[in-house]
Design a protein around this motif. Structure first.
Motif, PDB file in Angstrom:
ATOM      1  N   ILE A  22       0.839  -1.203   0.000  1.00  0.00           N
ATOM      2  CA  ILE A  22       0.000   0.000   0.000  1.00  0.00           C
ATOM      3  C   ILE A  22       0.872   1.250   0.000  1.00  0.00           C
ATOM      4  O   ILE A  22       1.746   1.425   0.845  1.00  0.00           O
ATOM      5  CB  ILE A  22      -0.942  -0.002   1.212  1.00  0.00           C
ATOM      6  CG1 ILE A  22      -1.899  -1.195   1.132  1.00  0.00           C
ATOM      7  CG2 ILE A  22      -1.736   1.304   1.257  1.00  0.00           C
ATOM      8  CD1 ILE A  22      -2.839  -1.291   2.317  1.00  0.00           C
ATOM      9  N   GLU A  23       0.622   2.124  -0.973  1.00  0.00           N
ATOM     10  CA  GLU A  23       1.358   3.387  -1.100  1.00  0.00           C
ATOM     11  C   GLU A  23       0.624   4.543  -0.435  1.00  0.00           C
ATOM     12  O   GLU A  23       1.229   5.465   0.115  1.00  0.00           O
ATOM     13  CB  GLU A  23       1.586   3.686  -2.589  1.00  0.00           C
ATOM     14  CG  GLU A  23       2.168   5.044  -2.897  1.00  0.00           C
ATOM     15  CD  GLU A  23       1.093   6.078  -3.238  1.00  0.00           C
ATOM     16  OE1 GLU A  23       1.428   7.268  -3.326  1.00  0.00           O
ATOM     17  OE2 GLU A  23      -0.090   5.693  -3.406  1.00  0.00           O
ATOM     18  N   GLY A  24      -0.719   4.534  -0.478  1.00  0.00           N
ATOM     19  CA  GLY A  24      -1.477   5.633   0.093  1.00  0.00           C
ATOM     20  C   GLY A  24      -2.969   5.452  -0.096  1.00  0.00           C
ATOM     21  O   GLY A  24      -3.431   4.496  -0.731  1.00  0.00           O
ATOM     22  N   VAL A  25      -3.727   6.391   0.473  1.00  0.00           N
ATOM     23  CA  VAL A  25      -5.189   6.411   0.373  1.00  0.00           C
ATOM     24  C   VAL A  25      -5.595   7.708  -0.318  1.00  0.00           C
ATOM     25  O   VAL A  25      -5.082   8.787   0.013  1.00  0.00           O
ATOM     26  CB  VAL A  25      -5.844   6.307   1.763  1.00  0.00           C
ATOM     27  CG1 VAL A  25      -7.360   6.388   1.648  1.00  0.00           C
ATOM     28  CG2 VAL A  25      -5.434   5.005   2.452  1.00  0.00           C
ATOM     29  N   TYR A  26      -6.519   7.606  -1.276  1.00  0.00           N
ATOM     30  CA  TYR A  26      -6.940   8.743  -2.090  1.00  0.00           C
ATOM     31  C   TYR A  26      -8.425   9.042  -1.860  1.00  0.00           C
ATOM     32  O   TYR A  26      -9.274   8.138  -1.919  1.00  0.00           O
ATOM     33  CB  TYR A  26      -6.743   8.449  -3.575  1.00  0.00           C
ATOM     34  CG  TYR A  26      -5.317   8.259  -4.013  1.00  0.00           C
ATOM     35  CD1 TYR A  26      -4.672   9.220  -4.784  1.00  0.00           C
ATOM     36  CD2 TYR A  26      -4.605   7.107  -3.681  1.00  0.00           C
ATOM     37  CE1 TYR A  26      -3.362   9.043  -5.212  1.00  0.00           C
ATOM     38  CE2 TYR A  26      -3.298   6.920  -4.096  1.00  0.00           C
ATOM     39  CZ  TYR A  26      -2.685   7.892  -4.868  1.00  0.00           C
ATOM     40  OH  TYR A  26      -1.389   7.715  -5.288  1.00  0.00           O
TER      41      TYR A  26
END
Length: 281
Positions: A22-26
């Motif tokens: 997981i790189e991030g939440v958008y």
């Protein structure tokens, strides 16, 4: 339930094989700008019970209507994933909700002129005619809501800088609900009061308006687009602000809707989104 568990198991297995992290939440909120083209015959099919559409409308001049679903009409929640085999790319997966108020639109109008009075001078016998005119118009629109699965592959430029840019390719697919056809008709009368010596003023009557609303069955929709965005990292020193990013994203592309009972409609346009990204890695 078994199908759901099997799907989750397949997704988990695929993620482990692809070595995803997981790189991030958008979070995104935006609007769609495009042409919601429809025709008189389309709305006769969508609303066969309409009293207004059963009338003779040959006098109406049709005009195009643009589809502007203003901000707040599209929301999405996505997760960004890093792939070991594509270290410079981000795979973004999530859900998108759209409220398409004008998936199809059509309209027309015509102006009618008529005489309402004749004034005759008692001294000279001269006659002055008082004319009036009224504008008859109608607007028909088909609206729906959709929940779509959304996926895009993003490539970033200057990813480690405070300002970064990205582009890529994306697609989404989903089902429609709360489908509805609405028909508005209006008569707007005007009058020329110059005959009464009121300096050629035009007086306006509020007129009359009527509305018909009909429920429709849901269909499905999908889109293909090219995301283009600019990303700003809020903080560079404090730990609290460093993971927070603000971004502006454009999504020029093609949107397709399958409308129950009518068929498939295509529209080219652009989703404009304002987003918030929480970077994890």
């Amino acid at each position: 339930m078994k199908k759901l568990l099997l799907s989750l198991a397949l997704i988990s297995w695929g993620s482990s094989q692809a070595q995803l992290s997981i790189e991030g939440v958008y979070l995104q909120n935006g609007a769609f700008f495009g042409a919601g083209k429809g025709s008189f015959s389309d709305f006769q099919t969508l609303a066969p019970q309409s009293v207004f559409l059963q009338q003779d409308l040959s006098a109406y001049q049709t005009y195009p209507l643009m589809n502007f679903n203003f901000p707040g009409q599209s929301q999405s929640l996505s997760v960004g994933l890093k792939m070991a085999k594509l270290p410079n790319a981000t795979l973004r997966l999530g859900l998108m909700h759209t409220n398409q108020r004008n998936a199809l639109s059509a309209g027309g109008s015509y102006t009618e002129t008529f005489r309402i009075d004749t004034l005759t001078s008692s001294q000279t016998g001269e006659q002055i005619f008082v004319d009036s005119f009224s504008t008859h118009s109608y607007n028909a629109s088909y609206s729906q809501e959709q929940l779509r699965l959304d996926a895009s592959l993003l490539f970033r430029y200057n990813a480690n800088k405070r300002w970064s840019f990205y582009g890529g390719i994306g697609a989404n697919f989903g089902l429609s609900y709360n489908a509805e056809t609405r028909i508005d008709q209006r008569v707007s009368p005007y009058g020329n009061s110059s005959a009464y010596g009121l300096f050629n003023d035009i007086y306006y009557d509020a007129g009359t308006s009527e509305q018909e609303t009909y429920e429709n069955k849901g269909g499905f929709g999908f889109g293909v687009y090219a995301p283009l965005g600019i990303d700003f990292q809020v903080g560079k020193k404090r730990d609290f602000w460093m993971p927070i990013h603000l971004y502006l994203e454009l999504r020029p592309g093609v949107n397709v809707n399958q409308i129950a009972g009518l068929g498939t409609s295509f529209s080219a346009g652009n989703f404009s989104n304002i987003g918030l990204r929480f970077q994890i890695k």
